[in-house]
Design a protein around this motif. Sequence first.
Motif, PDB file in Angstrom:
ATOM      1  N   ILE A 298      20.318  38.314 -10.251  1.00  0.00           N
ATOM      2  CA  ILE A 298      21.733  37.971 -10.793  1.00  0.00           C
ATOM      3  C   ILE A 298      21.406  36.793 -11.736  1.00  0.00           C
ATOM      4  CG2 ILE A 298      23.984  37.079 -10.964  1.00  0.00           C
ATOM      5  CD1 ILE A 298      24.238  38.159  -8.129  1.00  0.00           C
ATOM      6  N   PRO A 299      20.929  36.900 -13.294  1.00  0.00           N
ATOM      7  CA  PRO A 299      20.730  36.108 -13.988  1.00  0.00           C
ATOM      8  C   PRO A 299      22.059  35.189 -14.403  1.00  0.00           C
ATOM      9  CG  PRO A 299      21.049  37.841 -15.457  1.00  0.00           C
ATOM     10  CD  PRO A 299      21.281  38.263 -13.865  1.00  0.00           C
ATOM     11  N   LEU A 300      21.842  33.752 -14.893  1.00  0.00           N
ATOM     12  CA  LEU A 300      23.005  33.003 -15.348  1.00  0.00           C
ATOM     13  C   LEU A 300      22.533  31.885 -16.156  1.00  0.00           C
ATOM     14  CD1 LEU A 300      23.916  30.305 -13.784  1.00  0.00           C
ATOM     15  CD2 LEU A 300      24.209  31.862 -12.027  1.00  0.00           C
ATOM     16  N   LEU A 301      23.303  31.514 -17.380  1.00  0.00           N
ATOM     17  CA  LEU A 301      22.978  30.400 -18.068  1.00  0.00           C
ATOM     18  C   LEU A 301      24.141  29.423 -17.664  1.00  0.00           C
ATOM     19  CD1 LEU A 301      21.261  32.928 -19.724  1.00  0.00           C
ATOM     20  CD2 LEU A 301      21.792  31.328 -21.667  1.00  0.00           C
ATOM     21  N   GLY A 302      23.696  28.398 -17.847  1.00  0.00           N
ATOM     22  CA  GLY A 302      24.609  27.117 -17.543  1.00  0.00           C
ATOM     23  C   GLY A 302      25.777  27.339 -18.729  1.00  0.00           C
TER      24      GLY A 302
ATOM     25  N   GLU B 141      18.916  33.933 -23.497  1.00  0.00           N
ATOM     26  CA  GLU B 141      19.759  35.225 -22.863  1.00  0.00           C
ATOM     27  C   GLU B 141      18.850  36.664 -22.779  1.00  0.00           C
ATOM     28  OE1 GLU B 141      24.308  34.566 -24.263  1.00  0.00           O
ATOM     29  OE2 GLU B 141      23.214  35.313 -25.548  1.00  0.00           O
ATOM     30  N   THR B 142      17.601  36.359 -23.668  1.00  0.00           N
ATOM     31  CA  THR B 142      16.632  37.580 -23.762  1.00  0.00           C
ATOM     32  C   THR B 142      16.391  37.714 -22.446  1.00  0.00           C
ATOM     33  OG1 THR B 142      15.005  36.117 -24.415  1.00  0.00           O
ATOM     34  CG2 THR B 142      16.384  37.175 -26.102  1.00  0.00           C
ATOM     35  N   PHE B 143      16.312  36.841 -21.466  1.00  0.00           N
ATOM     36  CA  PHE B 143      15.666  37.058 -19.965  1.00  0.00           C
ATOM     37  C   PHE B 143      16.781  37.623 -19.066  1.00  0.00           C
ATOM     38  CE2 PHE B 143      12.940  33.866 -22.335  1.00  0.00           C
ATOM     39  CZ  PHE B 143      11.663  34.239 -21.801  1.00  0.00           C
ATOM     40  N   ALA B 144      17.988  37.504 -19.703  1.00  0.00           N
ATOM     41  CA  ALA B 144      19.056  37.769 -18.365  1.00  0.00           C
ATOM     42  C   ALA B 144      18.768  39.089 -18.115  1.00  0.00           C
ATOM     43  CB  ALA B 144      20.461  37.497 -19.055  1.00  0.00           C
TER      44      ALA B 144
ATOM     45  N   PHE C 115       8.022  30.050 -14.351  1.00  0.00           N
ATOM     46  CA  PHE C 115       7.895  29.451 -15.975  1.00  0.00           C
ATOM     47  C   PHE C 115       7.705  30.656 -16.677  1.00  0.00           C
ATOM     48  CE2 PHE C 115       7.203  25.656 -13.265  1.00  0.00           C
ATOM     49  CZ  PHE C 115       8.037  24.790 -14.231  1.00  0.00           C
ATOM     50  N   ALA C 116       7.641  32.046 -16.048  1.00  0.00           N
ATOM     51  CA  ALA C 116       7.416  33.131 -16.936  1.00  0.00           C
ATOM     52  C   ALA C 116       8.179  34.260 -16.151  1.00  0.00           C
ATOM     53  CB  ALA C 116       5.837  33.296 -16.870  1.00  0.00           C
ATOM     54  N   LEU C 117       8.461  35.179 -16.648  1.00  0.00           N
ATOM     55  CA  LEU C 117       9.293  36.505 -16.204  1.00  0.00           C
ATOM     56  C   LEU C 117       8.639  37.135 -15.168  1.00  0.00           C
ATOM     57  CD1 LEU C 117      12.003  37.941 -16.669  1.00  0.00           C
ATOM     58  CD2 LEU C 117      11.072  39.269 -18.074  1.00  0.00           C
ATOM     59  N   ASP C 118       7.372  37.378 -15.493  1.00  0.00           N
ATOM     60  CA  ASP C 118       6.341  38.148 -14.718  1.00  0.00           C
ATOM     61  C   ASP C 118       6.081  37.370 -13.187  1.00  0.00           C
ATOM     62  OD1 ASP C 118       4.655  36.214 -15.295  1.00  0.00           O
ATOM     63  OD2 ASP C 118       3.193  37.909 -16.439  1.00  0.00           O
TER      64      ASP C 118
ATOM     65  N   GLU D 110      20.443  30.380 -31.697  1.00  0.00           N
ATOM     66  CA  GLU D 110      19.077  30.990 -31.698  1.00  0.00           C
ATOM     67  C   GLU D 110      18.296  30.479 -30.220  1.00  0.00           C
ATOM     68  OE1 GLU D 110      16.759  29.619 -35.099  1.00  0.00           O
ATOM     69  OE2 GLU D 110      17.871  31.163 -36.404  1.00  0.00           O
ATOM     70  N   ASN D 111      18.612  29.295 -29.867  1.00  0.00           N
ATOM     71  CA  ASN D 111      18.137  28.695 -28.459  1.00  0.00           C
ATOM     72  C   ASN D 111      18.895  29.464 -27.485  1.00  0.00           C
ATOM     73  OD1 ASN D 111      16.101  26.761 -29.474  1.00  0.00           O
ATOM     74  ND2 ASN D 111      17.898  25.261 -29.322  1.00  0.00           N
ATOM     75  N   VAL D 112      20.044  29.569 -27.706  1.00  0.00           N
ATOM     76  CA  VAL D 112      20.729  30.469 -26.429  1.00  0.00           C
ATOM     77  C   VAL D 112      20.452  31.870 -26.448  1.00  0.00           C
ATOM     78  CG1 VAL D 112      23.233  30.981 -25.817  1.00  0.00           C
ATOM     79  CG2 VAL D 112      23.022  28.677 -26.562  1.00  0.00           C
ATOM     80  N   HIS D 113      20.341  32.588 -27.763  1.00  0.00           N
ATOM     81  CA  HIS D 113      20.007  33.905 -27.683  1.00  0.00           C
ATOM     82  C   HIS D 113      18.504  33.920 -26.884  1.00  0.00           C
ATOM     83  CE1 HIS D 113      19.200  37.950 -29.021  1.00  0.00           C
ATOM     84  NE2 HIS D 113      18.027  37.723 -29.432  1.00  0.00           N
TER      85      HIS D 113
END
Length: 118
Positions: free
Chosen positions: A40-44, A28-31, A109-112, A22-25
């Motif tokens: 280009i988004p990425l997660l470690g 990922e919702t921000f990618a 700290f926020a998408l916007d 759930e934390n990873v998801h």
Amino acid sequence: MLILIAGPYRSGTNDDPKKIAENVHLMETFALPIFRLGHIPLLGEWFALPLVALAGSKQIGDEPFNEIFHPIAERLLEKCDAVLRVGGASQGADLMVEVARKRSLNIYFALDEIPPVQ
């Protein structure tokens, strides 16, 4: 920009695989929105988890896990332009923000807060 999405992985999960997923998801919702802004988004985790498995990790927090999990995100930050910090409390995500700050990267700290590519 290449933007690392940093949020809780283990925090608050008691290492429950469902809660970790759930934390990873959440991260990922921000990618896709970041991609749609032209970045280009990425997660470690996308890089670390396959390597952790290849290194023979048997459980979260064992030697192969610790060898790779946070260090790969720190190495990724050498290539990134920014960090988006999401979610709740997380020592690891806060570490990524601190590393980004030391490297004078953009920290959001926020998408916007993320500007679209013109």
